[in-house]
Motif scaffolding. Structure first.
Motif, short mmCIF file in Angstrom:
data_model
loop_
_atom_site.label_atom_id
_atom_site.label_comp_id
_atom_site.label_asym_id
_atom_site.label_seq_id
_atom_site.Cartn_x
_atom_site.Cartn_y
_atom_site.Cartn_z
N MET A 1 0.82 -1.19 0.00
CA MET A 1 0.00 0.00 0.00
C MET A 1 0.86 1.25 0.00
O MET A 1 0.59 2.22 -0.70
CB MET A 1 -0.90 0.01 1.23
N ALA A 2 1.95 1.18 0.78
CA ALA A 2 2.82 2.35 0.91
C ALA A 2 3.38 2.78 -0.45
O ALA A 2 3.56 3.96 -0.70
CB ALA A 2 3.96 2.05 1.87
N ARG A 3 3.61 1.79 -1.35
CA ARG A 3 4.23 2.10 -2.63
C ARG A 3 3.37 3.00 -3.52
O ARG A 3 3.85 3.56 -4.49
CB ARG A 3 4.56 0.82 -3.38
N SER A 4 2.06 3.08 -3.20
CA SER A 4 1.21 3.94 -4.01
C SER A 4 1.52 5.41 -3.71
O SER A 4 1.14 6.29 -4.45
CB SER A 4 -0.26 3.63 -3.75
N ARG A 5 2.20 5.64 -2.59
CA ARG A 5 2.56 7.03 -2.27
C ARG A 5 3.93 7.33 -2.84
O ARG A 5 4.89 6.62 -2.55
CB ARG A 5 2.60 7.22 -0.75
N GLN A 6 4.03 8.35 -3.67
CA GLN A 6 5.32 8.73 -4.24
C GLN A 6 5.59 10.17 -3.85
O GLN A 6 4.84 11.05 -4.22
CB GLN A 6 5.29 8.63 -5.77
N ARG A 7 6.63 10.38 -3.11
CA ARG A 7 6.95 11.74 -2.73
C ARG A 7 8.37 12.03 -3.19
O ARG A 7 9.28 11.24 -2.94
CB ARG A 7 6.88 11.86 -1.21
N THR A 8 8.56 13.13 -3.88
CA THR A 8 9.95 13.45 -4.23
C THR A 8 10.56 14.19 -3.06
O THR A 8 9.90 14.94 -2.35
CB THR A 8 10.06 14.32 -5.49
N GLU A 9 11.83 13.94 -2.83
CA GLU A 9 12.53 14.63 -1.76
C GLU A 9 13.87 15.12 -2.26
O GLU A 9 14.33 14.71 -3.33
CB GLU A 9 12.69 13.73 -0.54
N GLU A 10 14.47 16.00 -1.49
CA GLU A 10 15.77 16.53 -1.87
C GLU A 10 16.85 15.52 -1.52
O GLU A 10 16.84 14.95 -0.44
CB GLU A 10 16.02 17.83 -1.09
N LEU A 11 17.75 15.28 -2.46
CA LEU A 11 18.80 14.29 -2.25
C LEU A 11 20.16 14.87 -2.61
O LEU A 11 20.28 15.61 -3.59
CB LEU A 11 18.56 13.07 -3.15
N SER A 12 21.15 14.50 -1.83
CA SER A 12 22.51 14.88 -2.19
C SER A 12 23.47 13.91 -1.54
O SER A 12 23.08 13.12 -0.69
CB SER A 12 22.83 16.31 -1.73
N GLY A 13 24.72 13.95 -1.97
CA GLY A 13 25.74 13.17 -1.29
C GLY A 13 26.27 13.99 -0.11
O GLY A 13 25.72 15.04 0.24
N TRP A 14 27.35 13.52 0.47
CA TRP A 14 27.90 14.17 1.66
C TRP A 14 28.37 15.60 1.36
O TRP A 14 28.33 16.47 2.22
CB TRP A 14 29.05 13.33 2.21
N GLY A 15 28.80 15.84 0.14
CA GLY A 15 29.29 17.17 -0.22
C GLY A 15 28.16 18.18 -0.40
O GLY A 15 28.41 19.37 -0.52
N PRO A 18 26.07 17.90 -6.15
CA PRO A 18 24.82 18.62 -6.45
C PRO A 18 23.67 18.16 -5.57
O PRO A 18 23.74 17.12 -4.92
CB PRO A 18 24.56 18.23 -7.91
N VAL A 19 22.58 18.95 -5.58
CA VAL A 19 21.35 18.59 -4.88
C VAL A 19 20.29 18.36 -5.94
O VAL A 19 20.12 19.18 -6.84
CB VAL A 19 20.91 19.74 -3.95
N VAL A 20 19.62 17.21 -5.88
CA VAL A 20 18.59 16.91 -6.87
C VAL A 20 17.32 16.49 -6.15
O VAL A 20 17.30 16.33 -4.93
CB VAL A 20 19.03 15.77 -7.82
N ARG A 21 16.24 16.31 -6.89
CA ARG A 21 15.02 15.78 -6.30
C ARG A 21 14.84 14.35 -6.82
O ARG A 21 15.19 14.05 -7.96
CB ARG A 21 13.81 16.64 -6.64
N GLY A 22 14.30 13.50 -5.99
CA GLY A 22 14.10 12.13 -6.43
C GLY A 22 13.13 11.40 -5.52
O GLY A 22 12.77 11.88 -4.45
N VAL A 23 12.70 10.23 -6.00
CA VAL A 23 11.79 9.39 -5.23
C VAL A 23 12.62 8.27 -4.61
O VAL A 23 13.35 7.57 -5.30
CB VAL A 23 10.71 8.78 -6.13
N VAL A 24 12.52 8.11 -3.30
CA VAL A 24 13.30 7.10 -2.61
C VAL A 24 12.39 6.00 -2.09
O VAL A 24 11.33 6.30 -1.53
CB VAL A 24 14.06 7.73 -1.42
N HIS A 25 12.76 4.76 -2.32
CA HIS A 25 12.04 3.63 -1.73
C HIS A 25 12.84 3.06 -0.58
O HIS A 25 13.93 2.53 -0.78
CB HIS A 25 11.81 2.53 -2.78
N ARG A 26 12.29 3.17 0.61
CA ARG A 26 12.94 2.58 1.78
C ARG A 26 12.09 1.43 2.27
O ARG A 26 10.87 1.55 2.32
CB ARG A 26 13.05 3.61 2.91
#
Ligand SMILES: Cc1cc2nc3c(=O)[nH]c(=O)nc-3n(C[C@H](O)[C@H](O)[C@H](O)COP(=O)(O)OP(=O)(O)OC[C@H]3O[C@@H](n4cnc5c(N)ncnc54)[C@H](O)[C@@H]3O)c2cc1C
Ligand SMILES: NC(=O)c1ccc[n+]([C@@H]2O[C@H](COP(=O)([O-])OP(=O)(O)OC[C@H]3O[C@@H](n4cnc5c(N)ncnc54)[C@H](OP(=O)(O)O)[C@@H]3O)[C@@H](O)[C@H]2O)c1
Lengths: 461, 248
Positions: A1-15, A18-26
């Motif tokens: 059920m949770a997979r039906s929710r898609q939220r983009t979030e801000e993502l970056s590495g340790w540096g 760059p900062v991008v937006r993406g959908v993360v599946h945890r």
């Protein structure tokens, strides 16, 4: 059920560039999280875009909830765990048992999967090689959705491509690796002050001839006669009779307030830090974390670099006499008005089997550069020098290197890596922002970035 | 603190996993109950290794199969030679919109979070009372404290569960049954994946820590993190006319 929710979030590495937006599946179930994902990431401690999606429409799986230890054979020193297990958790488990991870990077806030995918090295590379040397088996979810157990015996080529393969050969679900027995839960460390880069490299070579853990720190901000000052650090596990029976207290960390530092402040800090290191003489008994993961004492220190983020340039200057090339690298840095807030050098032993792994005989120099509009040009210049010297850059740190430069540096190695990808993922379903930037993968669909957005993304503020 | 014999339903993921690891680290005896044998086996092995090699037992138990409750708890008692604490963190969640679109999902949620959780608790209660007492610690939610536009159905299930647990306490406290109701606020677990974290969103381990402290102190109601006690003290006083208008 949770997979039906898609939220983009801000993502970056340790540096944080760059900062991008993406959908993360945890998910606790990494196979489930990986289904349909173009990439898997761990704790995001790679610096640049290795752990970032190729576009907003690509899904990135995150492994950190898949962190169960599956087997620990203390007699044979073998561990098997889900790929999201953090090194910090692993070390907490191993220390009381008189065991340790044979190769660890400068921070414990990494996952086993990330250690494999970057084929990390530690201060003991000259004796222990990379982490990959100690990996025995991997469970991978391939681009076609199939799951396979990969070892040197079942598929040597895929195994070697996955070590340092930055997630582009498959999602690493489980890792089986060898551990090492240690005589105590403490380390003995010594620091030797050095006044210039030539002395740093000689000191490093001398230290590595007799000690299992070595590295050199250089004050990249000192001026005048203090310029290039630094120290060589050498360490080893304390023998049982040298160490207290009590294990050291669990490592603690202070959250650094996210207030950007100025160069003057960092210079003032280094003034004290390096002067103190220069006064220290003789062996000291310390907790392993102080030697192996010194910066972990300050959680969130990357935020001190402010909005422009932190770009680390880690290059390998190969061969038995890398001194002149290292000097040229620092001269290039200075000529561009670039300043490294922290410079760490490490001499490497023989290269491992990872098709794209970073370490090879020579010296690695890591420069921590605050992100500025001028940083891309600086990185271009540093890259040119590294390529000229026949060296390479560490992709897990990189954010700005250009594809043609990489092809030049990796002319021999890229074809073999690409051949494995052609076999296991001919459609290039697995990709990252890095593989689009450097390996010619197609960017993800969705809203194409405008030229202005692209420029903003490609240039640190 | 002496070793406790603990059966956990829901330790394969999220808040239950974080809590189970804390029990394991402390040296308690554990049996994990759950629906997926593979995940159960991996969870049991992980907990055992984190508990310095002490064996951790397991038994299959699915909230959708009421017949699985008694054998699972029986097995736990057998494996540990008794039972001091039963923890229930198993549950499901869906947003109000998701549930309104899908009547099946609504029924499933009410079944799992209310009907079957209560039925499992009845079985656990019976066994604990039979042994002369023990603790039953069940995860409800702050969502059961006050009706909200954004969680009518899940909120109703948790409100029902909370009221049931209060009743159990009233009825059986004298017989040695210690009923603990845990009311977590929003936590970043797979249950809430894809939702925007609201203020006071917590990590699973923070919730686990608050629950450990609450259990040690003998609390009957545990807000986790504890800030929710005060937030709810205010929210509960808001008149319905106001609640009708607020978005959360
Ligand atoms: C302070 C600091 C010090 C460091 N010191 C060192 C050092 O001494 N030596 C060294 O070698 N490195 C060092 N690093 C870099 C770090 O060890 C690597 O970048 C490592 O990969 C980070 O692990 P992670 O779990 O955070 O992975 P991420 O950063 O999340 O991912 C790194 C790469 O691995 C891939 N990946 C991660 N998990 C998986 C998986 N399960 N399956 C497939 N692909 C996966 C990602 O796609 C990405 O390409 C340091 C980093 C920091 C912040
Ligand atoms: N996360 C929050 O923000 C939050 C806030 C307030 C209250 N709560 C409550 O806290 C509890 C734990 O939540 P969580 O975030 O840890 O959830 P979660 O990560 O989704 O974990 C849910 C657990 O319940 C188990 N489960 C689900 N259906 C089951 C069934 N039919 N039979 C047996 N076990 C079943 C799952 O087992 P599998 O591993 O087999 O799937 C898993 O172990 C729930 O009661 C939840 O309502 C959570």
């Amino acid at each position: 059920m949770a997979r039906s929710r898609q939220r983009t979030e801000e993502l970056s590495g340790w540096g944080r560039f760059p900062v991008v937006r993406g959908v993360v599946h945890r998910d606790e179930d990494l196979s489930r999280a990986c289904a349909g994902a173009a990439l898997t990431r761990g704790l995001g401690r790679s610096y640049g875009d290795a752990s970032l999606p190729a576009g907003e429409t690509d899904i990135v799986a995150c492994s950190v909830r898949a962190d169960r230890i599956l087997a620990l054979d203390e007699a044979r020193c073998v561990l098997r765990a889900e790929a999201g297990l953090s090194l910090a958790a692993l070390e907490a488990l191993l220390t009381p048992r008189g065991l340790a991870c044979p190769v660890v990077p400068g921070t414990a806030q990494v996952t086993l999967g990330g250690m494999v995918a970057a084929d990390v090295h530690g201060k003991n590379h000259h004796v222990a090689g990379t982490f990959g040397r100690h990996v025995r088996a991997l469970r991978l979810a391939l681009a076609d959705g199939g799951e396979v157990e990969v070892t040197r015996e079942t598929d040597a080529e895929l195994f070697a491509a996955t070590l340092g393969g930055l997630g582009l050969t498959g999602h690493i679900l489980e890792v089986e690796c060898a551990l090492m027995r240690v005589p105590s839960a403490w380390m003995i460390v010594e620091t030797e002050p050095v006044t210039d880069i030539a002395a740093t490299l000689t000191g490093l070579a001398e230290a590595s001839a007799g000690w299992p853990y070595t590295a050199a720190w250089t004050d990249g901000l000192a001026r005048g006669s203090a310029a290039e000052r630094g120290y060589v650090l050498r360490a080893r596990w304390a023998e049982r009779d040298e160490a207290p029976a009590m294990p050291p207290a669990a490592p603690r960390s202070w959250r650094v307030p996210p207030i950007p530092l100025t160069e003057a402040l960092v210079r003032a800090h280094h003034g004290r830090h390096f002067a103190r290191a220069a006064r220290r003489r003789g062996p000291r008994l310390v907790s392993p974390a102080q030697v192996l993961h010194p910066l972990d004492a300050f959680a969130g220190w990357n935020r001190l670099y402010g909005r422009g983020g932190l770009v680390q340039h880690q290059g390998l200057l190969p061969g038995p006499d890398p001194g002149p090339a290292v000097a040229r690298l620092l001269a290039t840095l200075a000529a561009h008005g670039g300043r490294s807030w922290l410079t760490v050098s490490k001499d490497f032993g023989a290269a491992g089997e990872g098709l794209l792994s970073f370490p090879a005989p020579g010296v690695s120099v890591a420069l921590d550069l605050p992100g500025r509009p001028t940083t891309p040009a600086l990185v271009d210049a540093l890259d040119a020098l590294v390529a000229e010297a026949g060296g390479r850059i560490y992709l897990a740190k990189d954010a700005l290197t250009r594809a043609d430069v990489l092809r030049r540096m990796e002319a021999d190695r890229l074809p073999r890596f690409n051949a494995v990808r052609d076999r296991v993922d001919p459609e290039r379903r697995l990709r990252s922002a890095l593989s689009v930037r450097l390996l010619g993968d197609a960017p993800a669909g969705g809203r194409a970035a405008t030229a202005a957005q692209r420029r903003r993304r490609e240039t640190p503020r | 603190m002496s070793t406790r014999r603990i059966a956990l339903l829901g330790a394969t993921a999220g808040l239950g996993r974080a809590l189970a690891r804390r029990f394991a680290a402390r040296g308690d005896d554990l049996v994990v109950l759950g629906r997926d044998p593979t995940s159960l086996a991996r969870t049991a092995e992980d907990l055992s290794l984190r508990a310095a090699g002490r064996p951790v037992g397991m038994a299959r138990c699915d909230l959708l199969e009421a017949e699985s409750f008694a054998p699972a708890l029986e097995r736990a008692e057998e494996l540990m030679g008794g039972l001091d604490l039963v923890v229930v963190t198993a549950g499901v969640f869906a947003t109000q919109e998701e549930l309104e679109r899908d009547a099946e999902a609504t029924e499933h949620l009410l079944m799992v979070d209310l009907v079957r959780t209560i039925r499992f608790c009845e079985e656990a209660k019976r066994r604990l009372l039979h042994r002369g007492g023990g603790t039953l610690c069940v995860f409800s939610s702050v969502a059961g404290e006050q009706a909200r536009r954004s969680s009518v159905l899940y909120g109703a299930a948790k409100a029902g569960l909370t009221r049931y647990l209060e009743g159990l306490d009233l009825r059986h406290a004298g017989e040695g049954l210690h009923v603990v109701t845990v009311k977590p606020g929003f936590a970043r677990t797979s249950m809430t994946e894809g939702l925007s974290p609201p203020p006071f969103a917590a990590e699973a381990d923070e919730i686990a820590e608050a629950v450990m402290t609450g259990l040690d102190r003998g609390r009957r109601v545990i807000y986790a993190p504890s800030i929710w006690r005060w937030v709810l003290a205010v929210v509960r006083r808001l008149p319905r006319a106001v609640m009708r208008r607020v978005e959360f």
